[in-house]
Every structure is written in C-alpha cells, then in structure tokens.
Design a protein around this motif. Sequence first.
Motif, PDB file in Angstrom:
ATOM      1  N   CYS A   1     -17.025 -30.805 -37.811  1.00 41.07           N
ATOM      2  CA  CYS A   1     -15.682 -30.251 -37.623  1.00 41.07           C
ATOM      3  C   CYS A   1     -14.733 -30.588 -38.772  1.00 41.07           C
ATOM      4  O   CYS A   1     -13.529 -30.384 -38.655  1.00 41.07           O
ATOM      5  N   ALA A   2     -15.270 -31.092 -39.873  1.00 46.31           N
ATOM      6  CA  ALA A   2     -14.438 -31.533 -40.991  1.00 46.31           C
ATOM      7  C   ALA A   2     -14.003 -30.358 -41.870  1.00 46.31           C
ATOM      8  O   ALA A   2     -14.525 -29.242 -41.774  1.00 46.31           O
TER       9      ALA A   2
ATOM     10  N   THR B   1     -22.150 -33.668 -30.018  1.00 48.52           N
ATOM     11  CA  THR B   1     -21.576 -34.775 -30.775  1.00 48.52           C
ATOM     12  C   THR B   1     -20.666 -34.193 -31.845  1.00 48.52           C
ATOM     13  O   THR B   1     -21.094 -33.326 -32.620  1.00 48.52           O
ATOM     14  N   ILE B   2     -19.424 -34.641 -31.881  1.00 43.89           N
ATOM     15  CA  ILE B   2     -18.443 -34.122 -32.833  1.00 43.89           C
ATOM     16  C   ILE B   2     -18.430 -35.018 -34.064  1.00 43.89           C
ATOM     17  O   ILE B   2     -18.246 -36.232 -33.967  1.00 43.89           O
ATOM     18  N   ILE B   3     -18.653 -34.424 -35.234  1.00 47.23           N
ATOM     19  CA  ILE B   3     -18.731 -35.166 -36.491  1.00 47.23           C
ATOM     20  C   ILE B   3     -17.543 -34.778 -37.372  1.00 47.23           C
ATOM     21  O   ILE B   3     -17.362 -33.603 -37.714  1.00 47.23           O
ATOM     22  N   ASN B   4     -16.751 -35.771 -37.754  1.00 48.91           N
ATOM     23  CA  ASN B   4     -15.583 -35.524 -38.600  1.00 48.91           C
ATOM     24  C   ASN B   4     -15.785 -35.978 -40.041  1.00 48.91           C
ATOM     25  O   ASN B   4     -14.926 -35.736 -40.888  1.00 48.91           O
TER      26      ASN B   4
ATOM     27  N   SER C   1     -29.999 -38.707 -43.956  1.00 48.87           N
ATOM     28  CA  SER C   1     -28.884 -38.779 -44.898  1.00 48.87           C
ATOM     29  C   SER C   1     -27.585 -39.116 -44.180  1.00 48.87           C
ATOM     30  O   SER C   1     -26.830 -39.985 -44.612  1.00 48.87           O
ATOM     31  N   ALA C   2     -27.298 -38.426 -43.085  1.00 48.75           N
ATOM     32  CA  ALA C   2     -26.092 -38.693 -42.298  1.00 48.75           C
ATOM     33  C   ALA C   2     -26.395 -39.570 -41.094  1.00 48.75           C
ATOM     34  O   ALA C   2     -25.534 -40.324 -40.644  1.00 48.75           O
TER      35      ALA C   2
ATOM     36  N   PRO D   1     -21.634 -26.887 -40.077  1.00 46.55           N
ATOM     37  CA  PRO D   1     -22.949 -27.491 -39.906  1.00 46.55           C
ATOM     38  C   PRO D   1     -23.226 -27.800 -38.428  1.00 46.55           C
ATOM     39  O   PRO D   1     -22.361 -28.332 -37.723  1.00 46.55           O
ATOM     40  N   LEU D   2     -24.423 -27.453 -37.987  1.00 46.17           N
ATOM     41  CA  LEU D   2     -24.865 -27.805 -36.637  1.00 46.17           C
ATOM     42  C   LEU D   2     -26.212 -28.513 -36.774  1.00 46.17           C
ATOM     43  O   LEU D   2     -27.240 -27.876 -37.011  1.00 46.17           O
ATOM     44  N   ALA D   3     -26.169 -29.837 -36.675  1.00 46.05           N
ATOM     45  CA  ALA D   3     -27.365 -30.646 -36.887  1.00 46.05           C
ATOM     46  C   ALA D   3     -28.104 -30.841 -35.565  1.00 46.05           C
ATOM     47  O   ALA D   3     -27.495 -31.140 -34.534  1.00 46.05           O
TER      48      ALA D   3
END
Length: 280
Positions: free
Chosen positions: A75-76, A116-119, A61-62, A147-149
């Motif tokens: 981190c959003a 990995t930082i996701i915004n 999905s992401a 969330p920690l994917a």
Amino acid sequence: MARITAGVACSHIPALGVASDFDRTGEAYWAPAFAGFEWTKAWEAAEKPDVVILVYNDHASAFDMKIIPTFAIGCAEEFQPADEGWGPRAVPVVKGHPDLAWHIAQSCILDEFDMTIINEMDVDHGLTVPLSMMFGKPAAWPCRVIPLAVNVVTYPPPTGNRCWALGEAIARAVASFEEDLNVQVWGTGGMSHQLQGTRAGLINKEWDNRFLDGLVGDSDALRHIPHIEYLRETGSEGIEMVMWLIMRGALGKTTRELHRHYHVPASNTAVGHIVLEPVA
C-alpha cells in the motif's frame, strides 16, 4: 468506475532479468524466449493501463522465516528494487497506487480475506522481471503497480481455490472504486520447474500447455487442482502457478485468449505467458 480490462500471466525467471539488463536478449539462446513478448509490448503500449495489480512471490527479499504472510498487499507510494545478493536491478522504482491498494485491502478484509498490509517493502525479480518483459527498459514504468505477494515458498501455500476466490474478491473491490481507472491483473511465476534435488530441471510441457488451455473459456477446473498434483507433475516450484489463478479469478466467468507464448528452455525452466480479456 475502475474496471479490470485484462489479465496477463508470465514466468518471472530471474535469468530473463539478467538477459534484459545486460542487453543479451538478441543472443541465440535468449531470442526465442523474448520474441514471444514483442506482441505484448506493443499491446501494452496501446492499452495504457493505469494500474497493474501484480501477483508475485517474494524470494526472501522482503520476508523471511520470521514473517510469512499468505497474502500481502503493498500500500506504499513506491517500492525500491531489492538487493538479492548482487545489487538491486538497474530498473525504475516501482510507483504504487495507495488509494486503490488500501481500498482493495479494506474490501477484501471485509470480504473475509485476511490480507497483510505492507507499507514498506523492497520488490525482487518476482515483480520486476514481468515488468521488464512487458515494458522493456523505460526510464520509468508506464503505470502504477500494486504488489500482491503470495506465499508459495514455505508450506502451507494457499490452495488454487482460495487464490481464485481472492481474484474474485479483488474484482469486486476494483469495481467499487470510484476513480476511472484501467486496471490489469498479472499473475506471475511458474511454469513447471524444479530447482533442486534429483528432479532438478524437470519440465512438463504437456501439463503446462493443458494449464494454459484451462485459463481460457468458462471452465473453473484449474481452481480444484490439489497441491500434490502441482508437486508431482510440475516440480517443487510449479506451485507458483496458483498465483495465475488470482489473475484468472479476477476476470470473471469467461475469458478470451489474446496471445500465448511457451518456450523451453530458459535457464532450465519453462517460459509461459498468456494474455486474456474478460468476456462480458
């Protein structure tokens, strides 16, 4: 200071979300699966966590084959429910906690974990189904969620040992965050299941329950289970249980079991669920 007060693990079977969304939880087939979460719903209502660090895996999905992060932290400010092909689930938007998430990212990276930082990221059933199981159908989720994917979809997934160690690093990060927060860590996915091939429908009750036993107490034997054992004993998707080890690692040396639930079948898989607290 922020503190980790509990760990929760549960399956994130998408059909559980369907049963919840369409008010089918009281049907004969689904009722036993959902009954094991009634205790937890009451407990969560009393515990009132401020933040849940929710460990899950994305189901294309992401992320897709273009980008496959081993560990990715959201981190959003918020995360929308993903459209997995039949429209987004009718569940609340997931509200993040950017300050704590960025602090964990910085702390873990300086602790030699390549996060990995996701915004910006939509979140699928891997994250939203556990929220439904623990909180029901509220107008808004009652806590912030980080969330920690984890990549457990494409080879090579991280080892159980690395996941446990990441949990320990997360615990150090949370303990160094100055805001007074009640934090829980959730590990999701599993238990034994295989979705394709000649072993489709595989469920190993004995192995699953030994794994649940191993989360309780002071043993760290689970962190040393090799990938081939997960594959052989729990099917091609059983590797998702390494995500539970991030939760377990975050709880410290010793844990106490507060609640356990195990039910077969639910959409040809095993439903596993456990609630743990750290023992000082």
